[in-house]
Design a protein around this motif. Structure first.
Motif, short mmCIF file in Angstrom:
data_model
loop_
_atom_site.label_atom_id
_atom_site.label_comp_id
_atom_site.label_asym_id
_atom_site.label_seq_id
_atom_site.Cartn_x
_atom_site.Cartn_y
_atom_site.Cartn_z
N LEU A 112 -8.12 -22.55 -1.49
CA LEU A 112 -7.04 -22.03 -0.64
C LEU A 112 -7.41 -22.27 0.81
O LEU A 112 -8.45 -21.81 1.29
CB LEU A 112 -6.84 -20.53 -0.88
CG LEU A 112 -6.43 -20.10 -2.29
CD1 LEU A 112 -6.28 -18.59 -2.34
CD2 LEU A 112 -5.14 -20.78 -2.69
N ARG A 113 -6.54 -23.01 1.49
CA ARG A 113 -6.76 -23.29 2.91
C ARG A 113 -5.50 -22.91 3.69
O ARG A 113 -4.49 -22.48 3.13
CB ARG A 113 -7.11 -24.76 3.13
CG ARG A 113 -8.31 -25.23 2.33
CD ARG A 113 -8.68 -26.65 2.66
NE ARG A 113 -9.64 -27.18 1.71
CZ ARG A 113 -10.96 -27.03 1.81
NH1 ARG A 113 -11.45 -26.36 2.83
NH2 ARG A 113 -11.78 -27.54 0.90
N LEU A 133 -10.90 -19.88 -14.17
CA LEU A 133 -10.68 -20.41 -12.83
C LEU A 133 -11.71 -19.87 -11.85
O LEU A 133 -12.19 -18.75 -11.97
CB LEU A 133 -9.27 -20.04 -12.36
CG LEU A 133 -8.10 -20.58 -13.19
CD1 LEU A 133 -6.78 -20.04 -12.65
CD2 LEU A 133 -8.10 -22.10 -13.19
N TYR A 134 -12.01 -20.72 -10.85
CA TYR A 134 -12.88 -20.35 -9.74
C TYR A 134 -12.07 -20.58 -8.46
O TYR A 134 -11.72 -21.71 -8.14
CB TYR A 134 -14.14 -21.20 -9.72
CG TYR A 134 -14.99 -21.07 -10.96
CD1 TYR A 134 -16.09 -20.24 -10.99
CD2 TYR A 134 -14.66 -21.79 -12.12
CE1 TYR A 134 -16.86 -20.12 -12.14
CE2 TYR A 134 -15.43 -21.67 -13.27
CZ TYR A 134 -16.51 -20.84 -13.28
OH TYR A 134 -17.28 -20.71 -14.41
N ILE A 135 -11.78 -19.50 -7.75
CA ILE A 135 -10.93 -19.58 -6.57
C ILE A 135 -11.79 -19.43 -5.33
O ILE A 135 -12.56 -18.47 -5.20
CB ILE A 135 -9.84 -18.49 -6.61
CG1 ILE A 135 -8.97 -18.67 -7.86
CG2 ILE A 135 -8.98 -18.53 -5.35
CD1 ILE A 135 -7.94 -17.59 -8.03
N GLU A 136 -11.66 -20.39 -4.42
CA GLU A 136 -12.47 -20.39 -3.19
C GLU A 136 -11.56 -20.56 -1.99
O GLU A 136 -10.69 -21.43 -1.97
CB GLU A 136 -13.52 -21.50 -3.23
CG GLU A 136 -14.37 -21.56 -1.96
CD GLU A 136 -15.50 -22.55 -2.06
OE1 GLU A 136 -16.15 -22.80 -1.02
OE2 GLU A 136 -15.72 -23.10 -3.15
N ALA A 145 0.25 -18.96 0.24
CA ALA A 145 -0.60 -19.59 -0.78
C ALA A 145 -1.37 -18.55 -1.57
O ALA A 145 -1.50 -18.64 -2.80
CB ALA A 145 -1.55 -20.58 -0.12
N ALA A 146 -1.89 -17.51 -0.88
CA ALA A 146 -2.61 -16.45 -1.58
C ALA A 146 -1.67 -15.69 -2.52
O ALA A 146 -2.04 -15.39 -3.67
CB ALA A 146 -3.24 -15.50 -0.57
N SER A 147 -0.46 -15.39 -2.07
CA SER A 147 0.51 -14.71 -2.94
C SER A 147 0.89 -15.59 -4.12
O SER A 147 1.10 -15.09 -5.23
CB SER A 147 1.76 -14.35 -2.13
OG SER A 147 1.44 -13.52 -1.03
#
Length: 568
Positions: A112-113, A133-136, A145-147
């Motif tokens: 996520l950028r 999943l691995y979220i970075e 994007a986060a939502s």
């Protein structure tokens, strides 16, 4: 209505256009045929190349490692975008695209950028299939994007780890998303790096609780300065790391002790304390209540503190289990009695731990080689040869205070008693440093010490003084050239000594001979005729003469004298 009659010229032009159009169509067909033939030839050529013979499983590993962008030392390079690399791989060749799409693990890491699109998130979710999943989020996070990622799309997916490098507002925004509690029930690792200080009043602690994270095992907090611990309480957390700079206040220390009291499942604990505003006397009652903190599964304990007080409070409350594998303690020498207090607290904490049999002591200088200030002294355990016990890695570092560094030529030594836990079963010690005479006296009283390896510089007779015993006069202690002066005194220190290894450092010519003679006299005068198993001298300047050799042979049959190699 009568249609105009085409002239012959118009008829000829129309026919010519039709003929040219037909020729163009034929050329297009030929071009397509040749293009297909070229693609076929290129695939045949690629099939003969070495990279095409790499098995798909190995090719996937190469793809996966290429996303990490690590240098030779294993650190990730800055300003890289693994998601772009992953997308570029799919455009290299048909085989590469098929390979990348056939391995969902390659798409399980979602980044996520600030400019991450919903399409790229959906693509990663689709291609990762049912993999955990691995979220970075390596930087600023876009709220949309986060939502999008933490919304309904993850209700049926397992999120295994979350890595956030964010500002406090971004961090709070993520934790306040409506679906975050449900999505993160399966999270096992949470890593947070804050780029600014986060300060929350008590009424807002509920915003970041982990109590609903029923499978959370690893929590790593960087930049967590002055917030309490209640929100971390989770019965499944086994690894907790808080660094750097946790503010050691009365409240945070009480919260930490209370957290440890109800966390017997902890296996890894790493805390870096920053500035301290704790009144040690006011914590006496708390320490009495928390003095029975026992972490039976603890394997690694790393505590670093700018002051010795938080370290001593924590060690005084803990009962370290005998299964501990790594014990790393570091603090400054402030106040002046800090080393003694650290040693006393360590004795209590490690009462059930088997002490090391081999220890290395050395000074840690800065990479630039700056020696104007006194460097930290590091005491590190090592596995002695033939020791059947499991490896115990102990590191104790005491950093001198600036004021002390101006008046002392020696690093502060945390242990001043031969009965301290660290020395209670010691058989071998390597000292790559120049201790004071008082330190040598302590080492000389260790009844089990068999092997001593040390550096010797000119006019350094601390080891000789301890070897001769505490009854040595100040005149004899300052004159190692007179070995006969020790023969009328009672037995000296190092009662179990069997091996000595000496390396000369910065000594003038003939000093090595003078020191060897003094050493021989000290051993002959205190060891009662008992010979050493091995006596080693390294980096010698002089040749070993007959007289010196004869004296040394009287104290050991195995004498090695290695001269320094001078490169012209």
């Amino acid at each position: 209505m009568t249609l105009p009659v085409k002239t012959q010229q118009e008829v000829d032009v129309t026919a010519e256009i039709g003929q040219v159009t037909a020729e163009i169509d034929q050329l297009k067909e030929e071009l397509n045929r040749l293009s297909l033939s070229l693609n076929t030839l290129e695939r045949q050529r690629n099939a003969l190349s070495p990279v095409s013979k790499v098995p798909p499983e190995l090719l996937f590993k190469i793809f996966y490692l290429s996303l990490q962008f690590m240098d030779a030392s294993g650190h990730r390079l800055p300003n890289v975008f693994p998601e772009r690399t992953r997308l570029a791989i799919t455009h290299v060749s048909q085989r590469w695209r098929e390979t990348s799409l056939n391995f969902p693990d390659l798409w399980a890491e979602i980044y996520l950028r600030e400019n991450t699109s919903h399409q790229s998130i959906d693509m990663a979710l689709r291609n990762s299939q049912n993999q955990p999943l691995y979220i970075e989020a390596p930087g600023p996070i876009q709220r949309s994007a986060a939502s999008h990622i933490f919304g309904e799309r993850l209700r049926s997916r397992q999120v295994k780890a979350i890595y956030l490098h964010a500002l406090p507002l971004d961090f709070l925004m993520v934790f306040n998303l409506s679906h975050i509690r449900h999505v993160c029930k399966e999270v096992e690792t949470f890593h947070l790096t804050l780029h600014q200080t986060l300060v929350l009043e008590k009424e807002f602690w509920y915003m970041i609780t982990f109590q609903t994270f029923t499978r959370l095992r690893r929590v790593e907090l960087n930049g967590w300065v002055n917030n309490p611990f209640p929100w971390i309480r989770c019965p499944s957390v086994t690894h907790l790391s808080i660094q750097p700079g946790l503010l050691a206040t009365m409240e945070s220390m009480r919260d930490l002790l209370a957290f440890l009291k109800i966390s017997p499942q902890l296996e890894f604990l790493h805390i870096h304390f920053g500035s301290t505003s704790v009144n040690g006397e006011r914590l006496v009652e708390d320490l009495h209540y928390h003095s029975s903190i026992y972490l039976p599964r603890l394997c690694t304990l790393r505590i670093k503190s700018n002051s010795s007080l938080p370290l001593c409070i924590l060690l005084s409350a803990l009962h370290i289990p005998p299964t501990i594998q790594v014990l790393d303690l570091s603090c400054s020498n402030h106040p002046p009695d800090a080393p003694r207090k650290v040693a006393s607290a360590l004795n209590l904490a490690c009462s059930a731990v088997s002490p090391p049999r081999m220890v290395i002591v050395y000074a840690v200088y800065q990479p630039n080689g700056h020696h104007s200030a006194i460097p930290p002294l590091l005491i590190q355990s090592s596995q002695a040869q033939g020791d059947p016990r499991p490896q115990l890695d102990v590191q104790i570092s005491i950093t001198p205070a600036p004021a002390q560094a101006q008046v002392s030529l020696f690093c502060p030594f945390p242990h001043s008693n031969a009965n301290d836990w660290l020395f209670s079963a010691l058989r071998s010690i390597r000292i790559h440093h120049y201790p004071t005479a008082a330190v040598w006296q302590v080492l000389g009283c260790i009844p089990t010490l068999e092997t001593v390896t040390l550096y010797v510089r000119e006019n350094d007779d601390g080891f000789l003084s301890a070897l001769r015993g505490s009854a040595l006069s100040s005149n004899a202690a300052s004159n190692p050239q007179n070995p006969g002066s020790t023969r009328t005194r009672p037995a000296g220190g190092f009662a179990a000594l069997r091996n000595i290894e000496i390396e000369f450092r910065g000594c003038a010519a003939r000093w090595d001979i003078v020191y060897a003679l003094a050493l021989g006299g000290a051993i002959l005068g205190t060891q009662g005729g008992k010979k050493l198993d091995c006596l080693v001298f390294e980096q010698c300047h002089s040749n070993l003469g007959g007289v010196t050799s004869g004296i040394l042979r009287r104290i050991s049959e195995n004498v090695r004298w290695s001269q320094k190699i001078v490169v012209s």
